[in-house]
Design an enzyme around this catalytic site. Sequence first.
Site, PDB file in Angstrom:
ATOM      1  N   ARG A  31      58.424  37.001   3.773  1.00 56.03           N
ATOM      2  CA  ARG A  31      59.011  38.243   3.260  1.00 56.03           C
ATOM      3  C   ARG A  31      58.185  38.830   2.112  1.00 56.03           C
ATOM      4  NH1 ARG A  31      64.225  39.290  -0.110  1.00 56.03           N
ATOM      5  NH2 ARG A  31      64.850  41.368   0.596  1.00 56.03           N
ATOM      6  N   HIS A  89      56.989  42.669   1.625  1.00 54.78           N
ATOM      7  CA  HIS A  89      57.342  43.485   0.453  1.00 54.78           C
ATOM      8  C   HIS A  89      56.100  43.902  -0.334  1.00 54.78           C
ATOM      9  CE1 HIS A  89      61.949  42.840   0.039  1.00 54.78           C
ATOM     10  NE2 HIS A  89      61.585  42.957   1.295  1.00 54.78           N
ATOM     11  N   ASN A  91      64.037  43.578  -4.445  1.00 51.09           N
ATOM     12  CA  ASN A  91      63.480  42.274  -4.843  1.00 51.09           C
ATOM     13  C   ASN A  91      64.332  41.531  -5.864  1.00 51.09           C
ATOM     14  OD1 ASN A  91      61.199  42.623  -3.239  1.00 51.09           O
ATOM     15  ND2 ASN A  91      60.102  43.738  -4.859  1.00 51.09           N
ATOM     16  N   HIS A 143      63.354  37.959  10.973  1.00 52.77           N
ATOM     17  CA  HIS A 143      64.685  37.463  10.596  1.00 52.77           C
ATOM     18  C   HIS A 143      65.141  36.314  11.500  1.00 52.77           C
ATOM     19  CE1 HIS A 143      65.911  41.331   8.193  1.00 52.77           C
ATOM     20  NE2 HIS A 143      64.865  40.707   7.689  1.00 52.77           N
TER      21      HIS A 143
HETATM   22  C1  HEM Z   1      63.722  46.295   9.450  1.00 56.67           C
HETATM   23  C2  HEM Z   1      63.955  46.432   8.189  1.00 56.67           C
HETATM   24  C3  HEM Z   1      64.314  45.287   7.287  1.00 56.67           C
HETATM   25  C4  HEM Z   1      65.398  45.213   6.488  1.00 56.67           C
HETATM   26  C5  HEM Z   1      66.462  46.288   6.306  1.00 56.67           C
HETATM   27  C6  HEM Z   1      65.363  43.942   5.828  1.00 56.67           C
HETATM   28  C7  HEM Z   1      66.279  43.509   4.895  1.00 56.67           C
HETATM   29  C8  HEM Z   1      66.386  42.203   4.475  1.00 56.67           C
HETATM   30  C9  HEM Z   1      67.420  41.711   3.613  1.00 56.67           C
HETATM   31  C10 HEM Z   1      68.538  42.560   2.990  1.00 56.67           C
HETATM   32  C11 HEM Z   1      67.250  40.381   3.468  1.00 56.67           C
HETATM   33  C12 HEM Z   1      68.121  39.409   2.672  1.00 56.67           C
HETATM   34  C13 HEM Z   1      67.636  39.362   1.253  1.00 56.67           C
HETATM   35  C14 HEM Z   1      68.594  38.614   0.348  1.00 56.67           C
HETATM   36  O1  HEM Z   1      69.749  38.429   0.711  1.00 56.67           O
HETATM   37  O2  HEM Z   1      68.177  38.215  -0.760  1.00 56.67           O
HETATM   38  C15 HEM Z   1      66.085  40.032   4.215  1.00 56.67           C
HETATM   39  C16 HEM Z   1      65.577  38.757   4.324  1.00 56.67           C
HETATM   40  C17 HEM Z   1      64.403  38.458   4.971  1.00 56.67           C
HETATM   41  N1  HEM Z   1      63.507  39.370   5.500  1.00 56.67           N
HETATM   42 FE1  HEM Z   1      63.911  41.275   5.918  1.00 56.67          FE
HETATM   43  N2  HEM Z   1      64.260  43.251   6.259  1.00 56.67           N
HETATM   44  C18 HEM Z   1      63.587  44.044   7.143  1.00 56.67           C
HETATM   45  C19 HEM Z   1      62.375  43.728   7.734  1.00 56.67           C
HETATM   46  C20 HEM Z   1      61.676  42.585   7.520  1.00 56.67           C
HETATM   47  C21 HEM Z   1      60.310  42.358   7.890  1.00 56.67           C
HETATM   48  C22 HEM Z   1      59.422  43.412   8.519  1.00 56.67           C
HETATM   49  C23 HEM Z   1      59.996  41.086   7.530  1.00 56.67           C
HETATM   50  C24 HEM Z   1      58.692  40.349   7.654  1.00 56.67           C
HETATM   51  C25 HEM Z   1      57.741  40.656   8.485  1.00 56.67           C
HETATM   52  C26 HEM Z   1      61.183  40.506   6.947  1.00 56.67           C
HETATM   53  C27 HEM Z   1      61.311  39.211   6.540  1.00 56.67           C
HETATM   54  C28 HEM Z   1      62.458  38.672   6.002  1.00 56.67           C
HETATM   55  C29 HEM Z   1      62.686  37.259   5.836  1.00 56.67           C
HETATM   56  C30 HEM Z   1      61.789  36.165   6.355  1.00 56.67           C
HETATM   57  C31 HEM Z   1      63.900  37.123   5.164  1.00 56.67           C
HETATM   58  C32 HEM Z   1      64.560  35.821   4.686  1.00 56.67           C
HETATM   59  C33 HEM Z   1      64.013  35.532   3.285  1.00 56.67           C
HETATM   60  C34 HEM Z   1      64.531  34.271   2.643  1.00 56.67           C
HETATM   61  O3  HEM Z   1      65.306  33.525   3.241  1.00 56.67           O
HETATM   62  O4  HEM Z   1      64.143  34.040   1.475  1.00 56.67           O
HETATM   63  N3  HEM Z   1      62.160  41.458   6.925  1.00 56.67           N
HETATM   64  N4  HEM Z   1      65.569  41.165   4.799  1.00 56.67           N
END
Ligand code: HEM
Length: 334
Positions: free
Chosen positions: A67, A71, A98, A198
């Site tokens: 992630r 970002h 973030n 995800h």
């Molecule tokens: C499509 C639009 C996207 C939205 C709206 C989004 C939003 C989010 C949100 C709200 C979280 C949870 C954060 C938290 O609760 O602290 C999350 C987690 C995550 N996102 Fe996304 N995301 C998107 C796209 C992506 C992309 C493109 C990637 C990587 C290529 C990604 C990788 C991740 C990963 C791996 C997590 C888990 C992180 C962890 O467990 O520490 N996301 N995302």
Amino acid sequence: MKRSCSFSSSYCCWVLSVVLILFAVASDGQLTTGFYANSCPNLFRVVRKEVQNAIKNEMRMAASLLRLHFHDCFVNGCDGSVLLDGNSTTSEKFAVPNLNSARGFEVIDSIKNAVESACSGVVSCADILAIAARDSVVLSGGPTWRVLLGRRDGFSPNFTAANASVLPGPFDSLDQIIAKFSAVGLNLTDMVALSGAHTIGLAKCAVFSNRLSNFQQTGSPDPTLDASLIPELQTTCPSNGDGNNTAPLDRNSTDLFDNHYFKNLLIGRGLLQSDQILFSSDAAQNTTNTVVQTYSNDSNRFFTDFVTSILKMGNISPLTGSDGEIRKNCRTRN
Ligand code: HEM
């Protein structure tokens, strides 16, 4: 003997051509897979070992590192700016997407220290993020790829951009998400493939508990969320409870990088509204439904497309040549 162009005109032409080609390669700002082949030959081994250690300690770290690369790249390009410390109005770490959410900074510090020991002042923090993201995917069971390298680090964080909805958010509409990907040169397929990230990791209640009751003031939970999940998620996220409790983004396959995330979307088990919206009536007119269906049936296709798209994402406005710098410490400019 005097080595001059009179020595052999064909030798001279050859040398000149090589110099011109090298100059062209260096100056057109292309990232390359062999960028550190001579200057830091052990780079990949060093990074892999550190990522391995971090994941052994906490499996979720793979998701957090992946992630961070996302970002970094979406906010003014992949320039390592997300890693810069600062105060609440300067550092990207304090921007809404973030704050209290982006993690893994200490792991990046350890990787950077190990890389500096192997080859000092050579490898950028932005490139370390790109390699760590690849390694995280591989070590979670996902596909591998040859990382394109040669990015340099930005001088300053981009708090304003990071805070100003450049990054897609969990409450965005499908059209808003599509527009944000499009703004950085990524198309609809890229968007769905990259959302497949995800397949690993967690999200905190604050970003999905709005779906659990009185969704959009209807007095009921979000009808697109599988009703059988609601009691358990409500226990995880009691109203007025701790918004920092977490739930898996890909239920029943939390730590494995696979296509299960897409299978879950087909049965209403996307955790975030922005996940489920990719397979929904809203999505019908945008054809993301079809892409989700394809990936849910064909994990090879998901892996191939994910690799294509993450390479594109890693190529968003990199600093190259003599722009930026190679930070010694990822948290501060030199
Ligand atoms: C499509 C639009 C996207 C939205 C709206 C989004 C939003 C989010 C949100 C709200 C979280 C949870 C954060 C938290 O609760 O602290 C999350 C987690 C995550 N996102 Fe996304 N995301 C998107 C796209 C992506 C992309 C493109 C990637 C990587 C290529 C990604 C990788 C991740 C990963 C791996 C997590 C888990 C992180 C962890 O467990 O520490 N996301 N995302």
